[in-house]
Design an enzyme around this catalytic site. Structure first.
Site, mmCIF file in Angstrom:
data_model
loop_
_atom_site.group_PDB
_atom_site.id
_atom_site.type_symbol
_atom_site.label_atom_id
_atom_site.label_comp_id
_atom_site.label_asym_id
_atom_site.label_seq_id
_atom_site.Cartn_x
_atom_site.Cartn_y
_atom_site.Cartn_z
ATOM 1 N N ASP A 318 0.847 -1.186 0.000
ATOM 2 C CA ASP A 318 0.000 0.000 0.000
ATOM 3 C C ASP A 318 0.883 1.237 0.000
ATOM 4 O O ASP A 318 1.892 1.283 0.692
ATOM 5 C CB ASP A 318 -0.878 0.004 1.257
ATOM 6 C CG ASP A 318 -2.105 -0.858 1.050
ATOM 7 O OD1 ASP A 318 -2.565 -0.941 -0.108
ATOM 8 O OD2 ASP A 318 -2.571 -1.457 2.027
ATOM 9 N N ASP A 355 -7.926 23.907 10.572
ATOM 10 C CA ASP A 355 -7.932 22.599 9.903
ATOM 11 C C ASP A 355 -6.918 21.690 10.587
ATOM 12 O O ASP A 355 -5.716 21.892 10.488
ATOM 13 C CB ASP A 355 -7.568 22.826 8.425
ATOM 14 C CG ASP A 355 -7.593 21.544 7.636
ATOM 15 O OD1 ASP A 355 -7.803 20.469 8.252
ATOM 16 O OD2 ASP A 355 -7.404 21.607 6.413
ATOM 17 N N GLU A 359 -2.566 17.572 6.529
ATOM 18 C CA GLU A 359 -2.326 18.433 5.375
ATOM 19 C C GLU A 359 -2.493 19.895 5.766
ATOM 20 O O GLU A 359 -1.670 20.746 5.437
ATOM 21 C CB GLU A 359 -3.303 18.105 4.232
ATOM 22 C CG GLU A 359 -3.028 16.802 3.514
ATOM 23 C CD GLU A 359 -3.715 15.616 4.162
ATOM 24 O OE1 GLU A 359 -4.286 15.775 5.275
ATOM 25 O OE2 GLU A 359 -3.687 14.516 3.580
ATOM 26 N N SER A 389 -16.408 19.233 3.940
ATOM 27 C CA SER A 389 -17.512 18.261 3.901
ATOM 28 C C SER A 389 -17.479 17.555 2.555
ATOM 29 O O SER A 389 -16.911 18.061 1.596
ATOM 30 C CB SER A 389 -18.870 18.963 4.093
ATOM 31 O OG SER A 389 -19.263 19.548 2.878
ATOM 32 N N ALA A 390 -18.059 16.381 2.581
ATOM 33 C CA ALA A 390 -18.015 15.567 1.371
ATOM 34 C C ALA A 390 -18.773 16.227 0.235
ATOM 35 O O ALA A 390 -18.492 16.004 -0.939
ATOM 36 C CB ALA A 390 -18.597 14.189 1.650
ATOM 37 N N THR A 392 -19.207 19.743 -0.266
ATOM 38 C CA THR A 392 -18.524 20.919 -0.839
ATOM 39 C C THR A 392 -17.108 20.576 -1.290
ATOM 40 O O THR A 392 -16.577 21.170 -2.214
ATOM 41 C CB THR A 392 -18.434 22.045 0.193
ATOM 42 O OG1 THR A 392 -17.670 21.561 1.311
ATOM 43 C CG2 THR A 392 -19.814 22.473 0.671
ATOM 44 N N MET A 394 -14.467 21.372 0.155
ATOM 45 C CA MET A 394 -13.619 22.536 0.399
ATOM 46 C C MET A 394 -13.623 22.795 1.896
ATOM 47 O O MET A 394 -14.482 22.330 2.622
ATOM 48 C CB MET A 394 -14.214 23.803 -0.254
ATOM 49 C CG MET A 394 -14.391 23.732 -1.744
ATOM 50 S SD MET A 394 -15.062 25.285 -2.348
ATOM 51 C CE MET A 394 -16.691 25.286 -1.645
#
Lengths: 693, 581
Positions: A318, A355, A359, A389-390, A392, A394
């Site tokens: 992986d 955030d 990342e 969110s899945a 948007t 963003m």
């Protein structure tokens, strides 16, 4: 709290807690019913018994040779048998020590079996061994989990150190890939409802104990094949020695001098010639291989899998965690036209302040390091964080009327066009450039205005490229498995130096890839943790399931990695190879030894008939009796000397087959020729010095 | 050794190596069913044979069916040959008026020719009539050789095929070997031999008046000599070519009508090694990597040259006893020097030791000198070459498959040392292969050792040895080494036409042949069914010098460990006594 220290550090080779019981066990193992399983050592046992009878005969004055000589040979034959048993007992003892501490985890547990499979239902206390498969049990803080199972309700932190040796608690929760729990581990906080998936006596812990103890160890195909060869050699030597009696009788009659060879000498010759060294150490090598594996914190469900690991020539790895560090990192800000790089960095940092993904953190850090932008606290700015969110795809912040967003290109494109802007061509080409390079572009926009692109990059682990080069040299192909698009995957594959990659991998694609390789004759190894890995794990020749993985993955694999380390596969391959190499090396050594033994025993056996055969006594051994005895003693003690090698395994460095063969042939082939000449001579000198002959 | 002798050996090896590639490629084409040139001429005959015999040329066989076909064919051959000898008096074509052959001798001889051993407990010229020699022995010379090659080809197919249940068709392999390989080569060699003076006639024995009358054992005057003749050249060619070794005359290739000149001698030795050596190349060609074939050939050549050197050195040395008697044993322009007892002057030391090494390294067993008269070490070489399992070139077919089995054993031990389960040519060597390979290694060793043991403890066995002491032991050991490994040469000092030796050696020959062949076919079947493991840098290379060394070592170590004690009581003791230890 039970912890398994021995899991983490290699056991010392000589430890009296193991050696003591091993000595006792080596006598217990003299039982002919056990010896019968090993034809070479059975011959030794029969020889020892036969010479003992001859010794008793000699005591009553019917000796075919000097009583002390027969006694000497007989004693050393018993020692040979005992030393072989000792080797096996030590290997088993080391496993048993591990098993002991595991067994402590199998304590008396009372399970709370629920009448309905949900929290809050009534429960009955039932002793753990009586819990059946399919039962739902409640486990609350402080309780031990009674059996292997799947979490169907709740979430809790679980201490799994009894099994893994890792003291940091892990989270187990219903749904997803973290729903599997192991019997014998303990819930530290909260509660779980677990559906039991293993029958009593067949739990993971049971299998692990059986494995490390070697109790259920079955001989692997290669071990059986080697045993056949050794048995064939033993039969040849048996016939060589048995026919030597008529030959000797005939020669004595023809030469009219000397006495026929004695049975004691023939038995001594047979035991010296039979491949006792490898015969004695064969099962110890197998057990030690399993031990090394469990010291690496891997539980193999069969010895066959360990051996197959040595043969594996395709590794499916992986990408995330194995080849690259777990997460991408920001490495560069590329501003759009008319935007300074500082402006972009500032906006990107603002968008990422809240955030907490790796990342996001890396963007904040990069802006701070490269452009000296201090981290600000989002609360003080009175900004509103917009989480990812899945829908948007963003994330960002709203502050002072600004709406800063960062996200995938198409998502941001949608966002700016909804504000009346559009994606500039320069940004679009920068995005393509990053993708081509194997990176992930994150576009940053402020309302209608696109500010630029953040280059997120997969960081390839240090040293991994060299490791793959090593693997290539020993003929192992590495294949990177990733969900990335082919362009990104190709770039990372090139950077990491893997031989091939599978991009946009789905479970079906993985399964298909394994089948393709197997159809071409390759043996494939892989690691997996999720339920959707199970079909591929079941198909692979060596399948390592992560301990953190689901029950389905663990069932499908033939090994479980307790550390859940993605690079463990490389270690497993090495252990497999080492086990096979040790077997081959000691076989070669054992057979090469025979040459010197002939030079010791043949002149001694026939010197009375043909004194000229004394010319073959190139070691100049003192007397015929000392020659025979020295050979027998050497044959016995070489087993003891080689026990550490059998347990540790021969040294292994990745190298092409020809190089490995040359090296091992010199060490164990030529070494095997030379060592006994020296050893037998030294023993002979010692026997003479001690007036033993 | 004189330079001319060394030159002879070097030229011989060079010529052999030059012929290996063309003949090997030709045989590969024959057995792959590709056009080989001769099929344009002999194709119709081949098809006719299949039609008459009811054989389907493309009917593939499993290894079990292949083995059954081979065994039933051998049994039929045995019955025909046995009856031919038992009834020769009543059948036509008997100019010398010879009687029926005794039952035990018939049994022994039938087994001997059937198994490609050609152990001869009889003297051809005084026992077998022409028809028996031609229809019985010469025919078996072709067929037993073809059977050996068929098994080798079947084993090679085991390596070339993947996940296949079949290994070829026995009847087709047998027919093609005989028709395309053995018959044309035998024809060419027979014609060249005739040019050298080998006789070929079906006329009666010649009678001639002696120039000088002499007396026989009873003191009666003898004035006339009967000179045995016969269809010799035709049998001679296949005797060598098929590594059969059964001479027309009792003295075999030492007889001037079998082997008249140094050139015929050179040719006969070449004929012995030609097919066994070329089969190695054929093997490489068929498995698609000629280096594999060269590696096997190199291993054989290394063993051959090394043992030839020992033998030549020992014979050229002569003996201290002869030196003490004042005999000049130095090579000079006028004499070859060394130990010339039992050797033909026209062949000298080089021509004799080369023949002895070639005939015992292969399972041929023809002789042009008396191995019994060699020095102890010189005699040890032929004996040990047989005990190594006839793999130094070996019999036609049997040499290749014998060596491939040793390669499997070598790969098994050494393969482990590179950290992989062993494989040879991409085929994994597992339990079944190891069982069968062990049997192949085990059987001849046990037959030699047990056969010899039985002979030395029984009165009937002891009676056979003509010499006392260690040398007598060597004679008996040699007899069983020769028969167990289907060689057929004799140490000559032994009187073996007795019921005891006829029956025991016949049993040993049968076991040595078929308990060897059937496991080999089983391995062929098992390998054919396996997948092919692709080659990688982790694969043990089986074509480099390292592998050749390994293979040679395994052959030597198995041979040495099995026979050193027995050899110590025979030739080694004799040698040490001879040099005065």
């Amino acid at each position: 709290m039970v912890t398994l220290e021995s899991h983490h550090k290699a056991q010392r080779l000589m430890d009296w807690t193991i050696l003591g019981p091993a000595i006792v066990n080596s006598f217990r193992k003299l039982d002919p019913r056990q010896q019968w399983k090993n034809p070479v050592m059975f011959v030794v046992l029969v020889g020892a018994a036969l010479t003992t009878v001859l010794f008793v005969h000699a005591l009553f004055g019917h000796g075919e040779a000097a009583t002390s000589f027969i006694l000497g040979v007989s004693l050393w034959l018993w020692f040979t048998a005992l030393f072989a048993n000792f080797a096996e007992a030590v290997a088993e003892g080391r496993g048993r020590a591990q098993a002991e501490s595991l067994r402590k985890a199998q304590r008396e547990v009372v399970a709370k079996v629920l009448s309905e499979p949900h929290h809050g239902a009534r429960f009955l206390p039932v002793p753990a061994p009586l819990v059946r498969r399919g039962d739902a049990v409640l486990v609350e803080a402080g309780d031990f989990i009674p059996a292997d199972g799947e979490v169907i309700e709740g979430a809790a932190s679980v201490d799994e150190s009894a099994v893994t040796g890792e003291s940091a608690p892990v989270i187990r929760e219903s749904g997803g890939d973290r729903n599997s729990v192991t019997g014998g581990t303990r819930v530290l906080s909260d509660w779980l409802v677990v559906r039991v998936t293993a029958k009593p006596g067949e739990t993971f812990l049971d299998r692990m104990i059986a494995m490390v103890e070697g109790a259920k160890r079955q001989k692997t195909p290669n071990e059986i094949a080697l045993n056949i060869l050794l048995a064939a050699l033993t039969i040849i030597f048996l016939v060589v020695c048995v026919t030597l009696l008529p030959y000797s009788l005939y020669s004595v009659a023809q030469a009219h001098q000397g006495t026929p060879v004695t049975i004691t000498v023939l038995v001594a010759l047979l035991v010296c010639l039979a491949p006792t060294t490898i015969g004695a150490l064969l099962s110890a090598i197998g057990i030690a291989g399993m031990n090394r594996l469990s010291q690496a914190n891997v539980v193999a469900m069969s010895g066959r899998a360990v051996e197959a690991a040595g043969d594996v020539d395709v590794l499916l790895l992986d990408k995330t965690g194995t080849i690259t560090l777990g997460n991408r990192q920001a490495t560069e800000f590329i501003p759009a036209q008319g935007v300074t790089v500082e402006q972009l960095a500032d906006a990107a940092q603002l968008a990422s302040l809240a955030d907490e993904t790796p990342e996001g953190r890396s963007i904040v850090v990069l802006a701070k390091k490269k452009y000296n932008l201090r981290e600000r606290e989002i609360e003080k700015l009175h900004a509103k964080f917009v989480p990812f969110s899945a829908q948007t795809r963003m994330s960002g912040v709203d502050l002072n009327g600004q709406s800063i967003r960062k996200g995938a290109t198409d998502a941001i494109e949608g966002f700016v066009s909804s504000h009346g802007g559009r994606l500039p061509e320069t940004v679009r080409s920068a995005v393509q450039l990053i993708a081509k390079d194997g990176g992930t572009p994150l576009v940053v926009a402020d309302g209608a205005k696109v500010l630029g692109v953040i280059h997120l990059k997969d960081i390839v682990k240090g040293g991994i490229k060299e490791r793959f080069a090593d693997l290539r040299r020993i003929g192992i192909t590495t294949v990177m498995i990733t969900g990335d698009n082919p362009m990104t995957a190709a770039a990372i594959a090139a950077e990491a130096g893997v031989d091939d990659f599978l991009a946009e991998a789905t479970p079906e694609a993985k399964l298909r890839l394994i089948r393709e390789y197997q159809a071409k004759g390759h043996l494939v190894a892989m690691t997996g943790d999720g339920t959707n890995d199970a079909p591929a794990l079941a198909q692979a020749d060596v399948a390592v399931a992560m301990n953190t993985g689901t029950q389905a993955a663990k069932e499908a694999g033939n090994m479980v990695d307790l550390d859940s380390s993605p690079t463990k596969l490389l270690e497993i391959v090495q252990i497999g190879k080492q086990t096979l190499m040790t077997r081959g090396a000691l076989t070669t050594f054992s057979i090469a030894n025979d040459v010197a033994k002939y030079f010791a025993i043949i002149p001694a056996a026939f010197a009375s008939t043909y004194p000229s055969l004394g010319a073959l006594n190139i070691m100049r051994l003192a007397t015929p009796n000392s020659a025979v005895l020295s050979a027998v003693i050497f044959n016995a003690i070489i087993i003891v000397f080689l026990i550490p090698l059998a347990l540790k395994g021969v040294e292994y460095r990745p190298a092409p087959a020809t190089q490995l063969l040359r090296k091992n042939l010199v060490i164990y082939g030529l070494g095997g020729l030379a060592v006994p000449f020296i050893g037998i001579k030294l023993i002979d000198l010692l026997l003479v010095a001690l007036h033993m002959v | 050794m004189p330079n001319i002798d060394i030159l002879q050996i070097v030229v011989f090896i060079a010529v052999l190596l030059l012929l290996v590639k063309p003949l090997g490629s030709y045989m590969a084409r024959v057995f792959e069913g590709k056009p080989c040139g001769l099929d344009r001429v002999l194709g119709p005959l081949e098809r006719l044979i299949y039609r008459l015999a009811g054989v389907k040329a493309d009917g593939e066989m499993s290894w079990q069916r292949y083995a059954v076909a081979l065994l039933s064919f051998s049994l039929a051959g045995f019955a025909a040959l046995y009856l031919l000898m038992r009834l020769q008096k009543f059948l036509p074509g008997n100019p010398a008026g010879l009687d029926n052959v005794a039952p035990d001798l018939s049994f022994n001889t039938a087994v001997s020719f059937l198994t490609n051993t050609n152990w001869q407990a009889y003297a051809g010229e005084t026992t077998m009539k022409y028809a028996t020699q031609m229809l019985g022995l010469t025919v078996q010379n072709f067929l037993s050789a073809a059977t050996g090659i068929a098994v080798a080809v079947a084993l090679v197919r085991g390596f070339t095929r993947r996940t296949s249940q079949t290994i070829g068709n026995f009847w087709v392999d047998l027919t093609r070997t005989t028709l395309y390989v053995l018959l044309p080569l035998a024809l060419v060699i027979a014609v060249i031999l005739m040019s050298q003076g080998v006789v070929q006639t079906v006329g009666p024995y010649a009678h001639t008046t002696l120039v000088q009358a002499t007396q026989d054992g009873d003191g009666k005057a003898v004035t006339e000599q009967t000179i045995a003749l016969g269809p010799v050249a035709s049998q001679e060619a296949i005797k060598e070519l098929g590594t059969n070794g059964g001479g027309f005359f009792n003295t075999n290739s030492a007889h001037p009508f079998e082997n008249p000149t140094p050139l015929s001698n050179f040719l006969e030795i070449l004929a012995i090694l030609l097919i066994p050596a070329s089969l190695c190349y054929m093997f490489g060609k068929m498995v698609g990597d000629t280096r594999q074939g060269w590696a096997i050939l190199t291993a054989m050549m290394v063993l051959f040259v090394a043992l030839l050197a020992v033998c030549a050195w020992a014979e050229q040395q002569g003996t201290p006893q002869m030196a003490a008697l004042g005999v000049d044993q130095k090579a000079s322009v006028t004499q070859p020097g060394g130990n010339m007892e039992g050797k033909e002057v026209r062949f000298g030391i080089a021509g004799s030791v080369l023949f002895a090494t070639a005939t015992t390294g292969t399972s041929c067993g023809a002789v042009n000198s008396m191995h019994d008269s060699f020095t102890p070490l010189g005699g040890l070489v032929p004996m040990w070459l047989m005990q190594l399992g006839e793999v130094v070139f070996g019999g036609v077919g049997s040499g290749l498959y014998g060596m491939l089995i040793f390669a499997i054993v070598a790969v098994f031990i050494a393969g482990l040392m590179v950290g992989r389960t062993p494989e040879y040519l991409g085929k994994k060597i597992e339990i079944f292969e190891m069982k069968m390979a062990s049997l192949v290694v085990l059987v001849p060793v046990l037959l030699v050792l047990i056969g010899t043991a039985v002979a030395v403890v029984t009165t009937a066995g002891q009676a056979g040895a003509n010499n006392p002491g260690a040398h007598g032991f060597s004679e008996i050991l040699y007899a069983y080494s020769s028969t167990a490994n289907n060689n057929g040469s004799a140490f000559a000092g032994i009187n073996c036409n007795t019921p005891f030796y006829n029956i025991t050696t016949a049993l040993v020959m049968l076991c040595g042949r078929f308990l060897f062949k059937i496991p080999v076919l089983a391995i062929a079947g098992a390998l054919a069914a396996r997948k092919l493991t692709p080659v990688s840098p982790g694969t043990l290379r089986t074509h480099g010098p390292l592998f050749v060394i390994l293979l040679v070592s395994v052959v030597l170590v198995v041979g040495a460990l099995s026979f050193i004690p027995a050899l110590a009581l025979g030739p080694i003791a004799e040698h040490l006594m001879m040099i005065g230890h």
